[in-house]
Design an enzyme around this catalytic site. Structure first.
Site, PDB file in Angstrom:
ATOM      1  N   HIS A  70      62.010  54.002  55.419  1.00 20.23           N
ATOM      2  CA  HIS A  70      61.438  52.701  56.359  1.00 20.23           C
ATOM      3  C   HIS A  70      60.106  52.177  55.468  1.00 20.23           C
ATOM      4  O   HIS A  70      59.579  51.149  56.066  1.00 20.23           O
ATOM      5  CB  HIS A  70      61.171  53.098  57.548  1.00 20.23           C
ATOM      6  CG  HIS A  70      60.078  54.157  57.754  1.00 20.23           C
ATOM      7  ND1 HIS A  70      60.143  55.400  57.314  1.00 20.23           N
ATOM      8  CD2 HIS A  70      58.758  53.886  58.252  1.00 20.23           C
ATOM      9  CE1 HIS A  70      58.568  56.146  57.472  1.00 20.23           C
ATOM     10  NE2 HIS A  70      57.896  54.975  57.841  1.00 20.23           N
TER      11      HIS A  70
HETATM   12  C1  UD1 Z   1      54.655  52.425  61.436  1.00 23.82           C
HETATM   13  C2  UD1 Z   1      53.534  53.028  60.721  1.00 23.82           C
HETATM   14  C3  UD1 Z   1      54.063  54.061  59.636  1.00 23.82           C
HETATM   15  C4  UD1 Z   1      54.847  54.923  60.319  1.00 23.82           C
HETATM   16  C5  UD1 Z   1      56.103  54.184  60.857  1.00 23.82           C
HETATM   17  C6  UD1 Z   1      56.948  55.080  61.770  1.00 23.82           C
HETATM   18  C7  UD1 Z   1      51.724  51.488  60.564  1.00 23.82           C
HETATM   19  C8  UD1 Z   1      50.636  50.737  59.509  1.00 23.82           C
HETATM   20  N1  UD1 Z   1      52.790  51.992  59.917  1.00 23.82           N
HETATM   21  O1  UD1 Z   1      55.396  51.575  60.533  1.00 23.82           O
HETATM   22  O2  UD1 Z   1      53.014  54.597  59.088  1.00 23.82           O
HETATM   23  O3  UD1 Z   1      55.454  55.778  59.098  1.00 23.82           O
HETATM   24  O4  UD1 Z   1      55.337  53.424  62.121  1.00 23.82           O
HETATM   25  O5  UD1 Z   1      57.898  54.521  62.395  1.00 23.82           O
HETATM   26  O6  UD1 Z   1      51.160  51.765  61.605  1.00 23.82           O
HETATM   27  N2  UD1 Z   1      59.860  47.665  65.688  1.00 23.82           N
HETATM   28  C9  UD1 Z   1      60.749  47.686  66.947  1.00 23.82           C
HETATM   29  N3  UD1 Z   1      60.677  48.596  67.796  1.00 23.82           N
HETATM   30  C10 UD1 Z   1      59.713  49.404  67.932  1.00 23.82           C
HETATM   31  C11 UD1 Z   1      58.720  49.264  66.790  1.00 23.82           C
HETATM   32  C12 UD1 Z   1      59.052  48.438  65.920  1.00 23.82           C
HETATM   33  O7  UD1 Z   1      62.022  47.026  66.723  1.00 23.82           O
HETATM   34  O8  UD1 Z   1      59.467  50.176  68.770  1.00 23.82           O
HETATM   35  C13 UD1 Z   1      60.111  46.873  64.593  1.00 23.82           C
HETATM   36  C14 UD1 Z   1      59.255  45.787  64.799  1.00 23.82           C
HETATM   37  O9  UD1 Z   1      59.735  44.331  65.172  1.00 23.82           O
HETATM   38  C15 UD1 Z   1      58.525  45.601  63.559  1.00 23.82           C
HETATM   39  C16 UD1 Z   1      59.185  46.640  62.735  1.00 23.82           C
HETATM   40  O10 UD1 Z   1      59.934  47.374  63.417  1.00 23.82           O
HETATM   41  O11 UD1 Z   1      58.726  44.483  62.869  1.00 23.82           O
HETATM   42  C17 UD1 Z   1      58.075  47.660  62.172  1.00 23.82           C
HETATM   43  O12 UD1 Z   1      57.410  48.205  63.337  1.00 23.82           O
HETATM   44  P1  UD1 Z   1      55.788  48.383  63.050  1.00 23.82           P
HETATM   45  O13 UD1 Z   1      55.036  49.262  63.973  1.00 23.82           O
HETATM   46  O14 UD1 Z   1      55.129  47.227  62.177  1.00 23.82           O
HETATM   47  O15 UD1 Z   1      55.516  49.537  61.615  1.00 23.82           O
HETATM   48  P2  UD1 Z   1      56.536  50.453  61.110  1.00 23.82           P
HETATM   49  O16 UD1 Z   1      57.173  50.034  59.935  1.00 23.82           O
HETATM   50  O17 UD1 Z   1      57.356  51.055  61.965  1.00 23.82           O
END
Ligand code: UD1
Length: 370
Positions: A213
């Protein structure tokens, strides 16, 4: 009455705060401290999906958070800023004596910075880890959080040394072990009873698990293509289970890359904590770019191939079961084949990864609060 607020935001935070909450409850009840100590949980809502958040509260028997900020996704600036604005209101009305943050996600830096600016003490659990790669958003979060925290709890010796090298006084640093491993040790019996492998038609020791991821691996279509080729090649000789993170899912859907793949390649939604680790425990091999999974596989003695150029958790490579293969999928393929052929290190469990880190932390914090 002393009040402590622990912060969770994203998926990898929940298994780190669960043992801390349990340790507080145990110590408060064993010592009759109900009137003197209050431990509260604030969920920023950085992760909000049922499968990325709620499932973990259920599996880890975490109580409903006392505060839910509902921040959700956004750019880094939006996410950090929105958490800060919402968390500041909680701090002003609750006036806690201490805030506990874990790990390296955006909620970690946002909440530690908000607390410090209001003169509230901050404890950072899993401090001192360094990948030395400033292109990783987590590395920035680690450096900043450590530089403003009052109590720094480290999981491995490298963390201690990194902090000393950055000029942190040694009185602030505590080598206590790994709270994430506390959760793992605590829930292993439940994991052994979990039947997700049967539901997915798998046999113990006859499949591998993949999680990817990191933006550096999954945000570009050309990288995703290489990864899909790697997984397809591996699927020629073993079943490959890939629970897909929402970030990866979004990009895979956009790329149209997951049509017509081998039946040995099994894609699932994100799994719960018990399901995921029970799958890892029974697997032959894990391929990942996660930080925490490098540690969990080392603890469980499962070989792990990490598709990254660096790791902030060097102990997993030095004495654990982890191999760092860089961001090169050819290298990853070769290492996986070698492991599937039976050539891999057995690994040892790092010092103080004994299921008691949270106890040590809470003992220290209660002592400092008095
Ligand atoms: C975040 C953390 C990362 C961790 C990861 C574990 C930061 C900078 N990054 O990254 O260190 O390893 O979490 O999962 O804090 N989304 C959903 N549902 C959710 C959450 C996210 O659909 O419940 C989608 C969002 O639309 C977003 C993407 O996933 O665009 C990424 O989510 P985001 O929280 O920005 O960062 P992660 O890549 O999950």
């Amino acid at each position: 009455m002393k009040k402590i607020i622990s912060v969770v935001g994203a998926r990898p935070n929940f298994m780190k705060i669960a043992p801390v909450d349990k340790a507080f409850n145990r110590i408060i009840s064993n010592n009759g401290l109900k009137e003197e100590i209050k431990h509260l949980i604030c969920h920023t809502g950085q992760h909000y999906d049922e499968k990325m958040s709620k499932a973990f509260f259920v599996d880890l028997q975490l109580p409903k958070p006392d505060f839910y900020l509902g921040i959700g996704s956004g750019t880094h600036a939006e996410q950090v800023a929105n958490v800060m604005i919402a968390f500041e209101k909680i701090l002003i009305s609750e006036k806690p004596d201490m805030v506990i943050v874990v790990g390296d996600v955006n909620s970690t830096i946002a909440c530690s910075m908000t607390a410090v600016k209001l003169g509230i003490k901050v404890a950072h659990i899993e401090a001192g880890l360094r990948s030395r790669d400033r292109a990783m958003p987590e590395e920035i979060n680690r450096i900043l959080t450590d530089s403003i925290s009052d109590y720094l709890f480290v999981t491995e010796k490298s963390g201690y040394e990194n902090l000393l090298n950055e000029g942190v006084p040694k009185e602030k640093i505590y080598f206590v072990g790994n709270v994430m491993i506390d959760s793992l040790a605590n829930y292993l019996p439940k994991m052994d009873n979990n039947n997700i492998y049967k539901e997915l038609n798998l046999e113990t020791g006859n499949y591998m698990v993949v999680t990817l991821h990191r933006p550096s691996n999954v945000d570009s279509i050309s990288n995703l293509e290489k990864i899909i080729i790697l997984l397809s090649k591996l699927a020629a000789s073993i079943k490959v289970v890939f629970p897909i993170h929402p970030r990866t899912r979004k990009n895979l859907d956009l790329s149209g890359l997951i049509n017509e793949l081998s039946p040995n390649l099994i894609f699932t939604d994100p799994l719960g904590y018990l399901e995921f680790n029970s799958l890892v425990r029974r697997s032959r091999l894990v391929l990942t770019d996660s930080g925490g999974i490098q540690e969990e596989t080392t603890y469980m003695g499962v070989p792990c191939v990490t598709l990254r150029n660096n790791t902030e958790r060097p102990i997993t490579v030095e004495i654990g079961t982890n191999y760092l293969v860089g961001d090169n999928t050819e290298n990853a393929f070769e290492k996986c084949v070698e492991i599937l052929d039976g050539n891999f290190k057995k690994g040892e469990i790092p010092e103080l990864w004994d299921g008691k880190a949270a106890e040590r932390i809470v003992d220290i914090l209660l002592d400092r609060l008095n």
